[in-house]
Design an enzyme around this catalytic site. Sequence first.
Site, mmCIF file in Angstrom:
data_model
loop_
_atom_site.group_PDB
_atom_site.id
_atom_site.type_symbol
_atom_site.label_atom_id
_atom_site.label_comp_id
_atom_site.label_asym_id
_atom_site.label_seq_id
_atom_site.Cartn_x
_atom_site.Cartn_y
_atom_site.Cartn_z
ATOM 1 N N ASP A 240 -14.253 7.297 6.858
ATOM 2 C CA ASP A 240 -14.193 7.398 7.750
ATOM 3 C C ASP A 240 -15.501 9.186 7.755
ATOM 4 O O ASP A 240 -14.618 9.650 7.079
ATOM 5 C CB ASP A 240 -13.849 8.180 8.856
ATOM 6 C CG ASP A 240 -13.110 6.067 9.179
ATOM 7 O OD1 ASP A 240 -13.818 5.538 9.706
ATOM 8 O OD2 ASP A 240 -11.946 5.992 9.313
ATOM 9 N N LYS B 2 -21.023 -8.447 1.492
ATOM 10 C CA LYS B 2 -19.903 -6.934 1.081
ATOM 11 C C LYS B 2 -19.428 -8.295 0.214
ATOM 12 O O LYS B 2 -19.255 -7.664 -1.467
ATOM 13 C CB LYS B 2 -19.433 -6.069 1.751
ATOM 14 C CG LYS B 2 -18.588 -5.222 1.176
ATOM 15 C CD LYS B 2 -17.942 -4.168 2.408
ATOM 16 C CE LYS B 2 -16.856 -4.986 3.081
ATOM 17 N NZ LYS B 2 -16.222 -3.893 4.083
ATOM 18 N N HIS C 57 -15.223 -4.135 12.999
ATOM 19 C CA HIS C 57 -15.383 -2.786 12.470
ATOM 20 C C HIS C 57 -15.625 -1.910 13.537
ATOM 21 O O HIS C 57 -16.830 -2.242 14.451
ATOM 22 C CB HIS C 57 -15.998 -2.173 11.697
ATOM 23 C CG HIS C 57 -15.849 -0.965 11.446
ATOM 24 N ND1 HIS C 57 -16.323 -0.069 11.138
ATOM 25 C CD2 HIS C 57 -14.705 -0.566 10.048
ATOM 26 C CE1 HIS C 57 -16.249 0.671 11.142
ATOM 27 N NE2 HIS C 57 -15.163 1.036 10.195
ATOM 28 N N ALA D 178 -10.338 10.349 2.797
ATOM 29 C CA ALA D 178 -11.981 10.376 2.402
ATOM 30 C C ALA D 178 -12.815 11.378 3.057
ATOM 31 O O ALA D 178 -13.954 12.019 1.918
ATOM 32 C CB ALA D 178 -12.571 9.712 4.111
ATOM 33 N N ARG E 274 -16.090 2.081 2.625
ATOM 34 C CA ARG E 274 -16.734 3.974 3.174
ATOM 35 C C ARG E 274 -15.730 5.103 3.543
ATOM 36 O O ARG E 274 -16.340 5.821 3.509
ATOM 37 C CB ARG E 274 -17.745 3.782 4.155
ATOM 38 C CG ARG E 274 -18.049 4.348 4.821
ATOM 39 C CD ARG E 274 -19.363 3.975 6.355
ATOM 40 N NE ARG E 274 -18.034 4.175 7.174
ATOM 41 C CZ ARG E 274 -18.007 4.100 8.613
ATOM 42 N NH1 ARG E 274 -19.032 3.451 9.174
ATOM 43 N NH2 ARG E 274 -17.400 3.849 9.231
ATOM 44 N N THR F 165 -4.027 4.527 -1.438
ATOM 45 C CA THR F 165 -5.361 4.925 -0.404
ATOM 46 C C THR F 165 -5.795 6.960 -0.997
ATOM 47 O O THR F 165 -5.023 7.660 -1.283
ATOM 48 C CB THR F 165 -4.648 5.127 1.039
ATOM 49 O OG1 THR F 165 -3.314 6.814 0.647
ATOM 50 C CG2 THR F 165 -3.949 4.131 1.392
ATOM 51 N N TYR F 166 -7.158 6.664 0.025
ATOM 52 C CA TYR F 166 -7.747 7.705 -0.609
ATOM 53 C C TYR F 166 -8.163 8.523 0.472
ATOM 54 O O TYR F 166 -8.295 7.945 1.564
ATOM 55 C CB TYR F 166 -8.867 7.463 -1.076
ATOM 56 C CG TYR F 166 -9.725 8.425 -2.082
ATOM 57 C CD1 TYR F 166 -9.251 8.910 -3.163
ATOM 58 C CD2 TYR F 166 -11.296 8.191 -1.776
ATOM 59 C CE1 TYR F 166 -10.200 9.644 -3.877
ATOM 60 C CE2 TYR F 166 -11.955 10.028 -2.518
ATOM 61 C CZ TYR F 166 -11.168 10.389 -4.218
ATOM 62 O OH TYR F 166 -12.220 11.454 -4.562
ATOM 63 N N GLU G 80 0.742 -1.273 0.033
ATOM 64 C CA GLU G 80 -0.088 -0.204 0.042
ATOM 65 C C GLU G 80 0.614 1.302 0.093
ATOM 66 O O GLU G 80 1.903 1.353 0.887
ATOM 67 C CB GLU G 80 -0.798 -0.334 1.781
ATOM 68 C CG GLU G 80 -1.721 1.141 1.274
ATOM 69 C CD GLU G 80 -2.555 1.585 2.289
ATOM 70 O OE1 GLU G 80 -3.591 1.393 2.829
ATOM 71 O OE2 GLU G 80 -2.245 2.665 3.425
HETATM 72 P P1 FAD Z 1 -18.409 0.185 5.422
HETATM 73 O O1 FAD Z 1 -18.063 -1.783 4.579
HETATM 74 O O2 FAD Z 1 -19.632 0.482 4.607
HETATM 75 O O3 FAD Z 1 -18.556 -0.468 7.196
HETATM 76 C C1 FAD Z 1 -18.433 0.473 8.255
HETATM 77 C C2 FAD Z 1 -19.550 -0.842 9.110
HETATM 78 O O4 FAD Z 1 -20.787 -0.634 8.563
HETATM 79 C C3 FAD Z 1 -19.032 -1.281 9.492
HETATM 80 O O5 FAD Z 1 -19.626 -1.299 11.577
HETATM 81 C C4 FAD Z 1 -20.171 -2.350 9.368
HETATM 82 O O6 FAD Z 1 -20.498 -3.756 9.414
HETATM 83 C C5 FAD Z 1 -21.113 -1.722 9.179
HETATM 84 N N1 FAD Z 1 -22.499 -1.497 7.616
HETATM 85 C C6 FAD Z 1 -21.371 -2.542 6.442
HETATM 86 N N2 FAD Z 1 -22.966 -2.428 5.957
HETATM 87 C C7 FAD Z 1 -23.701 -1.700 6.104
HETATM 88 C C8 FAD Z 1 -25.417 -2.298 5.647
HETATM 89 N N3 FAD Z 1 -25.464 -3.072 4.475
HETATM 90 N N4 FAD Z 1 -25.931 -1.631 6.748
HETATM 91 C C9 FAD Z 1 -25.813 -1.505 8.252
HETATM 92 N N5 FAD Z 1 -24.374 -1.782 8.659
HETATM 93 C C10 FAD Z 1 -23.263 -2.057 7.992
HETATM 94 N N6 FAD Z 1 -10.389 4.764 4.398
HETATM 95 C C11 FAD Z 1 -9.981 5.645 3.754
HETATM 96 O O7 FAD Z 1 -10.714 7.061 4.072
HETATM 97 N N7 FAD Z 1 -8.676 5.698 2.723
HETATM 98 C C12 FAD Z 1 -8.459 4.788 2.083
HETATM 99 O O8 FAD Z 1 -7.837 5.060 2.142
HETATM 100 C C13 FAD Z 1 -8.727 3.332 3.092
HETATM 101 N N8 FAD Z 1 -7.578 2.613 2.680
HETATM 102 C C14 FAD Z 1 -7.985 1.339 3.880
HETATM 103 C C15 FAD Z 1 -7.778 -0.192 3.335
HETATM 104 C C16 FAD Z 1 -7.922 -1.061 3.515
HETATM 105 C C17 FAD Z 1 -7.586 -3.051 3.613
HETATM 106 C C18 FAD Z 1 -8.577 -0.559 5.003
HETATM 107 C C19 FAD Z 1 -8.702 -2.344 6.265
HETATM 108 C C20 FAD Z 1 -9.097 0.321 5.441
HETATM 109 C C21 FAD Z 1 -8.892 1.373 5.133
HETATM 110 N N9 FAD Z 1 -9.511 2.247 5.446
HETATM 111 C C22 FAD Z 1 -9.347 3.721 4.699
HETATM 112 C C23 FAD Z 1 -10.280 3.040 6.532
HETATM 113 C C24 FAD Z 1 -11.986 2.425 6.161
HETATM 114 O O9 FAD Z 1 -12.237 3.738 5.453
HETATM 115 C C25 FAD Z 1 -12.699 2.591 7.385
HETATM 116 O O10 FAD Z 1 -12.043 1.446 8.223
HETATM 117 C C26 FAD Z 1 -13.944 3.130 7.035
HETATM 118 O O11 FAD Z 1 -14.610 3.301 8.801
HETATM 119 C C27 FAD Z 1 -14.800 1.480 7.500
HETATM 120 O O12 FAD Z 1 -14.209 0.888 5.854
HETATM 121 P P2 FAD Z 1 -15.412 0.101 5.047
HETATM 122 O O13 FAD Z 1 -14.989 0.087 3.969
HETATM 123 O O14 FAD Z 1 -14.742 -0.889 6.243
HETATM 124 O O15 FAD Z 1 -17.067 0.547 5.330
#
Ligand code: FAD
Length: 289
Positions: free
Chosen positions: A111, A168, A152, A53, A109, A50-51, A19
């Site tokens: 943060d 997902k 999470h 948020a 997603r 990375t991006y 990464e």
């Molecule tokens: P989601 O999959 O949307 O999950 C977030 C929360 O919502 C979880 O608690 C999940 O259980 C819940 N959830 C999911 N789907 C639903 C639904 N349909 N209904 C209700 N609840 C639901 N952040 C950045 O800003 N930029 C980056 O480049 C970045 N890169 C990352 C790379 C990796 C490999 C990882 C592991 C994380 C990265 N992150 C990054 C951090 C990430 O964006 C955060 O951890 C964020 O809080 C959650 O993202 P997610 O995509 O897992 O979200």
Amino acid sequence: MAKIAEIVASSKRPTFSIELWPPRSPESEAKLELALPVLEQLHPTFTSITYGAGGSTRERTHDLVLRIRRETSIEPMAHLTTAAHTKSELVYILKRYLGAGVENILALRGDPPLNGDAKLAEGELAHAIDLVQLARTVGDFSIAVAAHPEGHPDSPDLETDRKMLAKKLELADMAITQFFFLADFYFRLVDDMDRLGISKPILPGVMAPVSVKTLERMAQLSGSKIPDQVRERLNRASGSVEAVKAVGVEIAIELSEELLKRGAPGIHVYTMNEASTTVQIYEGLGLGR
Ligand code: FAD
């Protein structure tokens, strides 16, 4: 063009991917300039970029992804977040990537900078799964998503988080995990996905910790636990930056060795744009031989 998820799924050898961050200052730009050719020599399976948020690195991520695609032999995977973007902005970004020949994305997603009471407008995207669905309508992307071995932090409990991840991953092609320090966390996640009928590749994300303070900040955001022995080993070395780095690399190698021995499909290294620690992990694992 290569579909990263297909490469990972069909690889006979463990994959090694990295990464990178888009640089935020002239100093970090200079650091990346030095690191990139060194990292390219490791022939990583791919690099994810990375991006921000908040949309803050929108152009910088795009530029680095395209540059890596054009100027290096490494396949880029562009991170993209639903947070702080409208659906139409996301469609624009996805189409722009497709037009430039980038077909690998990590749908996240992020943060959200929303306060707890703020509501998303009707039809906007709340979760990473919504971005996976949207990307499928835009083009033929290979789509990775994030997985959180220890759950999470927003989830009410681990089981709920696992069910969300399984949904997902039904739609996406592979996952990359948040960093963690005990191999059991990863294998519990893989077993849980298996129980929920998901067998897509899940790459463990591995980080060489550089200091207890930085690690604690990152762990708080990600929900990852810092085992006492990791904390103690880093604290014992804390007199010198070099000694802490060496211990961090050792910790990353030990974890990666166990992950690969027990059947992980590869490892994804959070390089923090540091070539030297990444090279040491690569060599320590004997991947160059
Ligand atoms: P989601 O999959 O949307 O999950 C977030 C929360 O919502 C979880 O608690 C999940 O259980 C819940 N959830 C999911 N789907 C639903 C639904 N349909 N209904 C209700 N609840 C639901 N952040 C950045 O800003 N930029 C980056 O480049 C970045 N890169 C990352 C790379 C990796 C490999 C990882 C592991 C994380 C990265 N992150 C990054 C951090 C990430 O964006 C955060 O951890 C964020 O809080 C959650 O993202 P997610 O995509 O897992 O979200």
